[in-house]
Design a protein around this motif. Structure first.
Motif, PDB file in Angstrom:
ATOM      1  N   ALA A   1      -6.138   2.128  -2.482  1.00  0.00           N
ATOM      2  CA  ALA A   1      -7.577   1.936  -2.427  1.00  0.00           C
ATOM      3  C   ALA A   1      -7.929   0.998  -1.275  1.00  0.00           C
ATOM      4  CB  ALA A   1      -8.071   1.351  -3.747  1.00  0.00           C
ATOM      5  N   ALA A   2      -9.207   0.984  -0.903  1.00  0.00           N
ATOM      6  CA  ALA A   2      -9.683   0.088   0.154  1.00  0.00           C
ATOM      7  C   ALA A   2      -9.544  -1.359  -0.289  1.00  0.00           C
ATOM      8  CB  ALA A   2     -11.137   0.399   0.473  1.00  0.00           C
ATOM      9  N   PRO A   3      -9.403  -2.293   0.673  1.00  0.00           N
ATOM     10  CA  PRO A   3      -9.200  -3.704   0.321  1.00  0.00           C
ATOM     11  C   PRO A   3     -10.174  -4.267  -0.709  1.00  0.00           C
ATOM     12  CG  PRO A   3      -8.785  -3.399   2.643  1.00  0.00           C
ATOM     13  CD  PRO A   3      -9.282  -2.076   2.128  1.00  0.00           C
ATOM     14  N   PRO A   4     -11.492  -4.010  -0.624  1.00  0.00           N
ATOM     15  CA  PRO A   4     -12.379  -4.570  -1.649  1.00  0.00           C
ATOM     16  C   PRO A   4     -12.033  -4.089  -3.066  1.00  0.00           C
ATOM     17  CG  PRO A   4     -13.644  -3.855   0.245  1.00  0.00           C
ATOM     18  CD  PRO A   4     -12.255  -3.319   0.436  1.00  0.00           C
ATOM     19  N   LYS A   5     -11.577  -2.845  -3.186  1.00  0.00           N
ATOM     20  CA  LYS A   5     -11.199  -2.336  -4.508  1.00  0.00           C
ATOM     21  C   LYS A   5      -9.894  -2.958  -4.983  1.00  0.00           C
ATOM     22  CE  LYS A   5     -13.692   2.046  -4.363  1.00  0.00           C
ATOM     23  NZ  LYS A   5     -13.608   3.524  -4.516  1.00  0.00           N
TER      24      LYS A   5
ATOM     25  N   TRP B   1      -4.816   2.238  -8.585  1.00  0.00           N
ATOM     26  CA  TRP B   1      -4.517   3.458  -7.826  1.00  0.00           C
ATOM     27  C   TRP B   1      -3.073   3.879  -8.040  1.00  0.00           C
ATOM     28  CZ3 TRP B   1      -0.751   3.900  -4.071  1.00  0.00           C
ATOM     29  CH2 TRP B   1      -0.247   2.720  -3.533  1.00  0.00           C
TER      30      TRP B   1
ATOM     31  N   ALA C   1       0.808  -1.218   0.000  1.00  0.00           N
ATOM     32  CA  ALA C   1       0.000   0.000   0.000  1.00  0.00           C
ATOM     33  C   ALA C   1       0.837   1.262   0.000  1.00  0.00           C
ATOM     34  CB  ALA C   1      -0.921   0.001   1.219  1.00  0.00           C
TER      35      ALA C   1
ATOM     36  N   ALA D   1       0.019  -5.364   1.699  1.00  0.00           N
ATOM     37  CA  ALA D   1      -1.360  -5.341   1.218  1.00  0.00           C
ATOM     38  C   ALA D   1      -1.553  -6.295   0.048  1.00  0.00           C
ATOM     39  CB  ALA D   1      -1.755  -3.925   0.812  1.00  0.00           C
TER      40      ALA D   1
ATOM     41  N   ARG E   1      -5.675  -9.852  11.360  1.00  0.00           N
ATOM     42  CA  ARG E   1      -6.129 -10.282  10.029  1.00  0.00           C
ATOM     43  C   ARG E   1      -5.853 -11.776   9.831  1.00  0.00           C
ATOM     44  NH1 ARG E   1      -2.941  -4.966   8.438  1.00  0.00           N
ATOM     45  NH2 ARG E   1      -4.629  -3.434   8.630  1.00  0.00           N
TER      46      ARG E   1
END
Length: 226
Positions: free
Chosen positions: A86-90, A77, A47, A122, A156
């Motif tokens: 970007a957020a994890p789902p993206k 991104w 990330a 990430a 996680r």
């Protein structure tokens, strides 16, 4: 021993493929071995950086030397020049689109060879979340961020357990002083199918030679699984 590689430049790829996703363009950088590949390894970046990270470069080089097709993926991104991931789902959306595009290429799926998915930080999380659905043979995690620094309660562990629950082996190469969770922290989870290799360093894994050596030692075993 793994040869030193540049930490500033990932080296000239055989090909760079632009891939349209619903989040914007992504890029797949392909490094092809001299002969028909014995396997395919696809890695995503973290990330806070790109595909020039020292550990990604070293693993890519080791994989190609062992006869693997290596792919480093730039998320949309990053291609767009943004500084915040970007957020994890993206991230999962972009990753799936890249793998779908690669699977349409005859040179990527020409014959049945193993597919190892992974990445650093990430990127490792993305690989764990999607490994089962994308048909991975194994998952290669570099500096898996088990929790935010100082927040072990925000574990996680469920993500790193996903591939193993699907019968997919997971290799984690982790720095001894990683504030996102050390190798012993991950080993303490007791997850079957998850192998942890501890190396010197923190989350950056800038001492990259032991990282590449750990992955290179497992490539022959992965190559036997189709």
């Amino acid at each position: 021993m793994v040869d030193d590689v540049s930490t500033d430049d990932p080296g000239a790829p055989s090909e760079v493929v632009g891939i349209e996703t619903e989040l914007g363009p992504a890029r797949a950088h392909l490094w092809k071995p001299a002969q028909a590949p014995v396997g395919r390894i696809v890695l995503g970046h973290g990330a806070g950086g790109g595909i020039g990270a020292a550990d990604l470069v070293a693993v890519r080089k080791a994989a190609v030397a062992a006869g693997w097709l290596a792919v480093l993926v730039e998320q949309p991104w990053r291609v767009a020049g943004k500084k915040v991931a970007a957020a994890p789902p993206k991230l999962d959306i972009g990753w799936r689109a890249v793998l779908a595009a690669l699977n349409r290429r005859p040179d990527f799926r020409r014959r049945p060879v193993p597919l190892v998915l992974g990445g650093r930080s990430a990127g490792a999380r993305v690989a764990c979340r999607t490994a089962a659905e994308l048909g991975a043979t194994a998952v290669c995690c570099l500096a898996f961020p088990l929790h935010p620094p100082g927040r072990p309660e925000k574990s996680r562990a469920d993500e790193i357990a996903l591939p193993a629950e699907a019968g997919i082996g997971v290799l984690v190469v982790q720095g001894a002083k990683d504030p996102f969770g050390s190798g012993p922290d991950i080993e303490a989870l007791g997850l079957p199918g998850v192998e942890v290799v501890g190396v010197e360093g923190d989350h950056s894994l800038k001492k990259y030679a032991p990282v590449a050596e750990a992955v290179a030692a497992r490539l022959p075993g992965w190559a036997k699984h189709v």
